[in-house]
Design a protein around this motif. Structure first.
Motif, PDB file in Angstrom:
ATOM      1  N   ARG A 196       0.863  -1.175   0.000  1.00  0.00           N
ATOM      2  CA  ARG A 196       0.000   0.000   0.000  1.00  0.00           C
ATOM      3  C   ARG A 196       0.900   1.225   0.000  1.00  0.00           C
ATOM      4  O   ARG A 196       2.063   1.139   0.396  1.00  0.00           O
ATOM      5  N   SER A 197       0.381   2.351  -0.442  1.00  0.00           N
ATOM      6  CA  SER A 197       1.208   3.559  -0.469  1.00  0.00           C
ATOM      7  C   SER A 197       1.515   4.001   0.950  1.00  0.00           C
ATOM      8  O   SER A 197       0.659   3.939   1.835  1.00  0.00           O
ATOM      9  N   THR A 198       2.748   4.442   1.170  1.00  0.00           N
ATOM     10  CA  THR A 198       3.189   4.917   2.480  1.00  0.00           C
ATOM     11  C   THR A 198       3.360   6.430   2.427  1.00  0.00           C
ATOM     12  O   THR A 198       4.092   6.942   1.571  1.00  0.00           O
ATOM     13  N   ARG A 199       2.676   7.123   3.328  1.00  0.00           N
ATOM     14  CA  ARG A 199       2.789   8.591   3.345  1.00  0.00           C
ATOM     15  C   ARG A 199       3.283   9.110   4.686  1.00  0.00           C
ATOM     16  O   ARG A 199       3.407  10.322   4.871  1.00  0.00           O
ATOM     17  N   ALA A 200       3.555   8.193   5.639  1.00  0.00           N
ATOM     18  CA  ALA A 200       4.084   8.597   6.952  1.00  0.00           C
ATOM     19  C   ALA A 200       5.352   7.789   7.191  1.00  0.00           C
ATOM     20  O   ALA A 200       5.299   6.559   7.305  1.00  0.00           O
TER      21      ALA A 200
ATOM     22  N   HIS B  87       1.905  20.997  -3.174  1.00  0.00           N
ATOM     23  CA  HIS B  87       1.902  21.274  -1.731  1.00  0.00           C
ATOM     24  C   HIS B  87       1.553  20.037  -0.909  1.00  0.00           C
ATOM     25  O   HIS B  87       0.538  19.994  -0.229  1.00  0.00           O
ATOM     26  N   GLN B  88       2.427  19.032  -0.963  1.00  0.00           N
ATOM     27  CA  GLN B  88       2.204  17.805  -0.179  1.00  0.00           C
ATOM     28  C   GLN B  88       3.351  17.693   0.835  1.00  0.00           C
ATOM     29  O   GLN B  88       4.433  17.161   0.503  1.00  0.00           O
ATOM     30  N   PRO B  89       3.140  18.181   2.079  1.00  0.00           N
ATOM     31  CA  PRO B  89       4.231  18.282   3.054  1.00  0.00           C
ATOM     32  C   PRO B  89       4.929  16.950   3.347  1.00  0.00           C
ATOM     33  O   PRO B  89       6.117  16.940   3.661  1.00  0.00           O
TER      34      PRO B  89
ATOM     35  N   GLY C  61       2.692  11.825  -8.693  1.00  0.00           N
ATOM     36  CA  GLY C  61       2.418  12.141 -10.098  1.00  0.00           C
ATOM     37  C   GLY C  61       2.592  13.628 -10.397  1.00  0.00           C
ATOM     38  O   GLY C  61       2.812  14.017 -11.552  1.00  0.00           O
ATOM     39  N   ASP C  62       2.526  14.445  -9.346  1.00  0.00           N
ATOM     40  CA  ASP C  62       2.589  15.900  -9.551  1.00  0.00           C
ATOM     41  C   ASP C  62       3.956  16.380 -10.045  1.00  0.00           C
ATOM     42  O   ASP C  62       4.116  17.561 -10.357  1.00  0.00           O
ATOM     43  N   ILE C  63       4.924  15.476 -10.136  1.00  0.00           N
ATOM     44  CA  ILE C  63       6.225  15.856 -10.698  1.00  0.00           C
ATOM     45  C   ILE C  63       6.068  16.201 -12.193  1.00  0.00           C
ATOM     46  O   ILE C  63       6.955  16.795 -12.796  1.00  0.00           O
TER      47      ILE C  63
ATOM     48  N   LEU D 234      -7.215  -2.545   2.395  1.00  0.00           N
ATOM     49  CA  LEU D 234      -6.548  -2.161   1.141  1.00  0.00           C
ATOM     50  C   LEU D 234      -7.496  -1.273   0.344  1.00  0.00           C
ATOM     51  O   LEU D 234      -8.721  -1.376   0.497  1.00  0.00           O
ATOM     52  N   THR D 235      -6.938  -0.414  -0.502  1.00  0.00           N
ATOM     53  CA  THR D 235      -7.796   0.408  -1.366  1.00  0.00           C
ATOM     54  C   THR D 235      -8.531  -0.498  -2.349  1.00  0.00           C
ATOM     55  O   THR D 235      -8.046  -1.577  -2.702  1.00  0.00           O
ATOM     56  N   ARG D 236      -9.708  -0.024  -2.798  1.00  0.00           N
ATOM     57  CA  ARG D 236     -10.509  -0.882  -3.676  1.00  0.00           C
ATOM     58  C   ARG D 236     -10.037  -0.787  -5.122  1.00  0.00           C
ATOM     59  O   ARG D 236      -9.357   0.150  -5.501  1.00  0.00           O
TER      60      ARG D 236
HETATM   61  C1  FMN Z   1       1.044   7.679 -11.209  1.00  0.00           C
HETATM   62  C2  FMN Z   1       0.680   7.821  -9.745  1.00  0.00           C
HETATM   63  C3  FMN Z   1       0.691   9.084  -9.173  1.00  0.00           C
HETATM   64  C4  FMN Z   1       0.394   9.238  -7.808  1.00  0.00           C
HETATM   65  N1  FMN Z   1       0.500  10.476  -7.221  1.00  0.00           N
HETATM   66  C5  FMN Z   1       0.272  10.616  -5.900  1.00  0.00           C
HETATM   67  C6  FMN Z   1       0.476  11.879  -5.265  1.00  0.00           C
HETATM   68  O1  FMN Z   1       0.866  12.869  -5.864  1.00  0.00           O
HETATM   69  N2  FMN Z   1       0.239  11.949  -3.915  1.00  0.00           N
HETATM   70  C7  FMN Z   1      -0.162  10.866  -3.186  1.00  0.00           C
HETATM   71  O2  FMN Z   1      -0.340  11.004  -1.962  1.00  0.00           O
HETATM   72  N3  FMN Z   1      -0.356   9.636  -3.769  1.00  0.00           N
HETATM   73  C8  FMN Z   1      -0.134   9.498  -5.099  1.00  0.00           C
HETATM   74  N4  FMN Z   1      -0.277   8.254  -5.683  1.00  0.00           N
HETATM   75  C9  FMN Z   1      -0.682   7.083  -4.884  1.00  0.00           C
HETATM   76  C10 FMN Z   1      -2.131   6.709  -5.171  1.00  0.00           C
HETATM   77  O3  FMN Z   1      -2.980   7.650  -4.548  1.00  0.00           O
HETATM   78  C11 FMN Z   1      -2.372   5.285  -4.631  1.00  0.00           C
HETATM   79  O4  FMN Z   1      -1.549   4.382  -5.333  1.00  0.00           O
HETATM   80  C12 FMN Z   1      -3.843   4.869  -4.800  1.00  0.00           C
HETATM   81  O5  FMN Z   1      -4.683   5.670  -4.013  1.00  0.00           O
HETATM   82  C13 FMN Z   1      -4.042   3.406  -4.427  1.00  0.00           C
HETATM   83  O6  FMN Z   1      -3.621   3.192  -3.104  1.00  0.00           O
HETATM   84  P1  FMN Z   1      -2.509   2.090  -2.737  1.00  0.00           P
HETATM   85  O7  FMN Z   1      -1.224   2.463  -3.469  1.00  0.00           O
HETATM   86  O8  FMN Z   1      -2.318   2.193  -1.234  1.00  0.00           O
HETATM   87  O9  FMN Z   1      -3.018   0.777  -3.185  1.00  0.00           O
HETATM   88  C14 FMN Z   1       0.020   8.092  -7.031  1.00  0.00           C
HETATM   89  C15 FMN Z   1       0.013   6.832  -7.638  1.00  0.00           C
HETATM   90  C16 FMN Z   1       0.355   6.689  -8.971  1.00  0.00           C
HETATM   91  C17 FMN Z   1       0.391   5.306  -9.579  1.00  0.00           C
END
Ligand code: FMN
Length: 254
Positions: free
Chosen positions: A12-16, A66-68, A143-145, A182-184
């Motif tokens: 899953r995506s890690t943001r912390a 602006h994503q700290p 993706g904001d890059i 998990l995300t859907r």
């Molecule tokens: C191309 C791409 C760009 C993304 N950009 C961002 C972003 O700018 N900020 C963010 O917090 N997550 C970003 N994500 C993560 C997605 O939000 C995340 O993969 C999606 O919500 C599914 O959640 P999961 O990765 O936990 O399964 C990005 C994912 C992808 C594949």
């Protein structure tokens, strides 16, 4: 479920992120396995920029919508589509002269080359995501890059045939939140089709999106489609992304 499938399933995506820095040898391993990604013609049409300078991370946290949390990741990996090194090497090798001798027309990198390099770059990035998981690290794509091309070009000092494609935040997850659902995803029956493309419409479309959307839409939003249109499609960042990518393509073709 075997270990590889479990790792793919549970990611899953890690943001912390934990404050703990990533040891040098772990970063080395991450890069080593990332570079095993399949690559078109074995050309490796990408460069990976490791960004750990706090000032640069702060700048990227701002420029990427602006994503700290971006500044708090110990390591950022910027994945760049890179045709510059091959084009420079072609010129250095006298490839254009040989081309002319053979009566062929020399050419510059075009949008087809760019698209292939983008493919290569993303395949490397996703390989890094899986390798990072296997090394106990968490990642989040940014993706904001793709926005603010001119700013990022100057910040990273990119030549003409090098473009930012995606960025990964990398670090040890602050806590393992394995209980969080998990995300859907869309039901596979809608995503996988057979031989010919089938365009969904009407109730089928509604059913497909019912499987992805939240239980309840945001307050003030009549439905999920309208919510996503306003939040993701018509929003300022999205309009800027389209402007910026057009500028990238124009610069590549100039
Ligand atoms: C191309 C791409 C760009 C993304 N950009 C961002 C972003 O700018 N900020 C963010 O917090 N997550 C970003 N994500 C993560 C997605 O939000 C995340 O993969 C999606 O919500 C599914 O959640 P999961 O990765 O936990 O399964 C990005 C994912 C992808 C594949």
């Amino acid at each position: 479920m075997n270990d590889t499938l479990k790792l793919i399933h549970d990611r899953r995506s890690t943001r912390a992120f934990d404050d703990k820095p990533i040891p040098y040898d772990v970063v080395e391993s991450l890069i080593k396995f990332t570079l095993r990604a399949p690559t078109a013609g074995n050309m490796m049409l990408y460069t990976i920029l490791k960004v750990d300078d706090p000032e640069m991370k702060q700048k990227l946290a701002e420029s990427c919508d602006h994503q700290p949390f971006i500044a708090k990741a110990p390591l950022l990996l910027v994945f760049l589509a890179d045709y510059q090194r091959w084009y420079d090497y072609f010129l250095r090798s006298g490839a254009e002269e040989l081309c002319k001798e053979k009566g062929m027309q020399p050419r510059k990198p075009g949008v087809g080359d760019l698209m292939l390099a983008v493919n290569d770059t993303l395949i490397a990035a996703q390989t890094a995501v899986i390798a990072a998981e296997a090394l106990g690290l968490g990642t989040c794509y940014i993706g904001d890059i793709l926005e603010k091309y001119e700013y990022h070009r100057d910040l990273f000092r990119l030549p003409k045939y090098v473009l930012p494609v995606t960025m990964l935040c990398v670090g040890y997850p602050r806590e393992r939140d394995d209980d969080r659902p998990l995300t859907r995803r869309f039901d596979p029956k809608f995503v996988v089709q057979h031989n010919h493309y089938y365009r969904l419409e009407g109730l089928e479309l509604d059913m497909m999106f019912k499987g992805l959307g939240p239980e309840k839409v945001e307050e003030g939003m009549p439905n999920f489609g309208q919510q996503m249109y306003l939040r993701k499609f018509a929003s300022e960042f999205s309009v800027e992304m389209t402007r910026s990518v057009q500028a990238m393509i124009d610069s590549w073709n100039a």
